[in-house]
Scaffold this active site. Sequence first.
Site, PDB file in Angstrom:
ATOM      1  N   TYR A 452      82.781 -26.178 -28.317  1.00 31.58           N
ATOM      2  CA  TYR A 452      83.739 -25.226 -27.798  1.00 31.58           C
ATOM      3  C   TYR A 452      84.321 -24.387 -28.921  1.00 31.58           C
ATOM      4  CZ  TYR A 452      87.581 -22.827 -25.905  1.00 31.58           C
ATOM      5  OH  TYR A 452      88.420 -21.799 -25.587  1.00 31.58           O
ATOM      6  N   GLU A 453      84.637 -25.028 -30.026  1.00 30.51           N
ATOM      7  CA  GLU A 453      85.171 -24.286 -31.174  1.00 30.51           C
ATOM      8  C   GLU A 453      84.196 -23.189 -31.607  1.00 30.51           C
ATOM      9  OE1 GLU A 453      87.016 -28.344 -33.025  1.00 30.51           O
ATOM     10  OE2 GLU A 453      85.864 -27.032 -34.341  1.00 30.51           O
ATOM     11  N   LEU A 454      82.967 -23.625 -31.652  1.00 31.84           N
ATOM     12  CA  LEU A 454      81.943 -22.690 -32.094  1.00 31.84           C
ATOM     13  C   LEU A 454      81.857 -21.494 -31.154  1.00 31.84           C
ATOM     14  CD1 LEU A 454      79.579 -22.062 -33.970  1.00 31.84           C
ATOM     15  CD2 LEU A 454      78.131 -23.363 -32.426  1.00 31.84           C
TER      16      LEU A 454
END
Length: 539
Positions: A452-454
């Site tokens: 998700y961060e990516l």
Amino acid sequence: MRHIELLLTLLALMFTSTSETCISRQSITAVEGEFFYLRYCSSASEHDSEKNAIKWYKSSGSHGRIELNSSSSPRITLHDYVLEFWPVELEDSGSYFFQMGNDTRKWKLNVIGRSKGSCFVEKLLTSKTVEVQKSLHVACKHDYFQPLANRTSLYKNCKKINNGTNPVLQKNAEFKDQGYYTCVFSIPHNGKLFNVTKTINVTIVGDRSKIIPVLLGPKLNRVKVELGKDVNLNCSALANEKDQIYWNLWDENGKEPNVHEENVKKNRALDGKLYVSRMLKIENINAKNLKFSYNCTVASEGGTDTINFVLLKKEDMADIPGYIFTRGMIVAVLISVVVVCLVIMGVIYRVDLALFYRHFMRKDETLTDGKTYDAFVSYLKECGPENGEEHTFAVEILPRVLEKHFGYKLCIYERDVVPGGAIVDEIHSLIEKSRRLIIVLSKSYMSNEVRYELESGLHEALVERKIKIILIEFTPVSDFTFFPQSLKLLKSHRVLKWNADKPLSYNSRFWKNLLYLMPAKVVKSRGTESEVFPVLSQS
Ligand SMILES: *[C@@H]1O[C@H](CO)[C@@H](O)[C@H](O)[C@H]1NC(C)=O
Ligand SMILES: *[C@@H]1O[C@H](CO)[C@@H](O)[C@H](O)[C@H]1NC(C)=O
Ligand SMILES: *[C@@H]1O[C@H](CO)[C@@H](O)[C@H](O)[C@H]1NC(C)=O
Ligand SMILES: *[C@@H]1O[C@H](CO)[C@@H](O)[C@H](O)[C@H]1NC(C)=O
Ligand SMILES: *[C@@H]1O[C@H](CO)[C@@H](O)[C@H](O)[C@H]1NC(C)=O
Ligand SMILES: *[C@@H]1O[C@H](CO)[C@@H](O)[C@H](O)[C@H]1NC(C)=O
Ligand SMILES: *[C@@H]1O[C@H](CO)[C@@H](O)[C@H](O)[C@H]1NC(C)=O
Ligand SMILES: *[C@@H]1O[C@H](CO)[C@@H](O)[C@H](O)[C@H]1NC(C)=O
């Protein structure tokens, strides 16, 4: 016009021009020792019966008119209209009469002596002038002699150039063709050979069409001289025969005594062009000579042409001397080399230069954008045995260098975020508060949690252009096919390689590149740590 001219030339060069072999001239010159004849110009209307009434007479000096017959002299033969001499001698000079009925013809014969040492007699010449490059045709053609002769030879300046029954010279005229062309017809008579010579004086002249004279060389000539020395100025022109070539040597003060104009020299080239030249000699050059412009003029009816000569002292020459030129070249080459080196250095040390510039200008991008963190660090959170190095790097080494040493503020989820709350929302807002997204890449990176961060970061970076991504590859990383395609669009300089096996100082290229990708920020280098620090302290 050309053709007619040519034809006329041809006709005139033949020794007799028509089938008429009779002699209509009143006064005739013959050469002693040669075969000679007189022939009455009969008209077609005359009848054979009248031939019986033909009488030949000779009168010379005090002697009256004597009738000639075959026994008058062994050298004389008579055939109707023709009187032949085998050969003619000096004593044969006099007046000769032909009488047929009450029709009479008179000739005055002058026999002259042979010239010794020459194959022809100068007084007995025909002359012909031929223009260079035009057709030169010399033929030993004679309607009376040729049928009688069993050999005919053509001589030029008394050297045989051709023989046979009909020797001919046919070529384009050149100046070297000028000379005396002699035809010798050798005619047998009573077992003896008798000669007849005919000579033309051929003169080759230049192209008669007038040209506008031109001086050769540039219009302005700068001549290097030394005071006290002599100099010769050569003025040379392509001109017509009668053109004038001269130096203008007079000014209001008269002519300088050390300046001498030489005689005109003419030189005709083989192609007929006439070159005239005239030298100007200046002796013991003085300062006055340097002020004067020496002009040479060629003048004809068609026009004039002038060129100028100016004397310059050697050191005044505007020309660059050779050694200065060489030096200039060397300097230019050196400067180019230096410039090329500088450009190469600039490319290689682009990062250092940019960092130096930021430092020097005290540039700070972080003051006004309202963001909290300089970078959000995204990494694999599970601390397993096979990815301990990445964890150490993200949680220990990165903060130690970027925060402690360079004064950046990082957001490391594990450290900075209080557990609890909605993880996804929180990550999103943290990324929004960060100026950079640092992704520490490794094989085992793509876990669900960091995905998700990516993707959030990529969205911000690529779609909203709010955040810049920095990729740090962990060696050995070989295969990134499992990444989103968009990650591959990142510019290669935004991807840094971390080699965990080598300890790196703060000055290393890796950290410099990272600093370069980080936002510009005015910080004081703490410098408390050693320059080379152990990267993997736990190993
Ligand atoms: C030929 O002419 C000479 C004089 O010139 C004369 O004595 C002689 O008789 C002439 N012969 C004939 C055949 O007419
Ligand atoms: C020429 O001779 C002919 C005879 O042969 C004669 O009839 C005539 O009158 C003569 N003419 C002259 C001008 O003597
Ligand atoms: C032949 O012609 C040339 C040029 O016209 C002239 O100078 C020379 O005197 C002539 N020769 C004789 C022998 O007339
Ligand atoms: C020329 O002709 C004569 C007589 O016919 C002869 O004797 C002689 O040999 C000939 N000469 C040449 C060169 O043919
Ligand atoms: C022509 O001249 C050549 C030498 O130039 C000579 O060998 C030859 O016999 C001559 N021919 C005649 C017919 O005179
Ligand atoms: C005739 O001319 C030839 C050359 O062609 C020369 O050898 C000979 O002696 C000449 N003969 C006379 C009589 O001039
Ligand atoms: C002058 O220049 C002309 C043409 O360049 C050349 O033919 C001639 O020989 C020169 N004269 C001298 C005396 O050098
Ligand atoms: C030579 O020509 C230049 C320019 O063409 C002129 O200024 C100068 O007065 C002339 N010199 C003489 C001596 O005629």
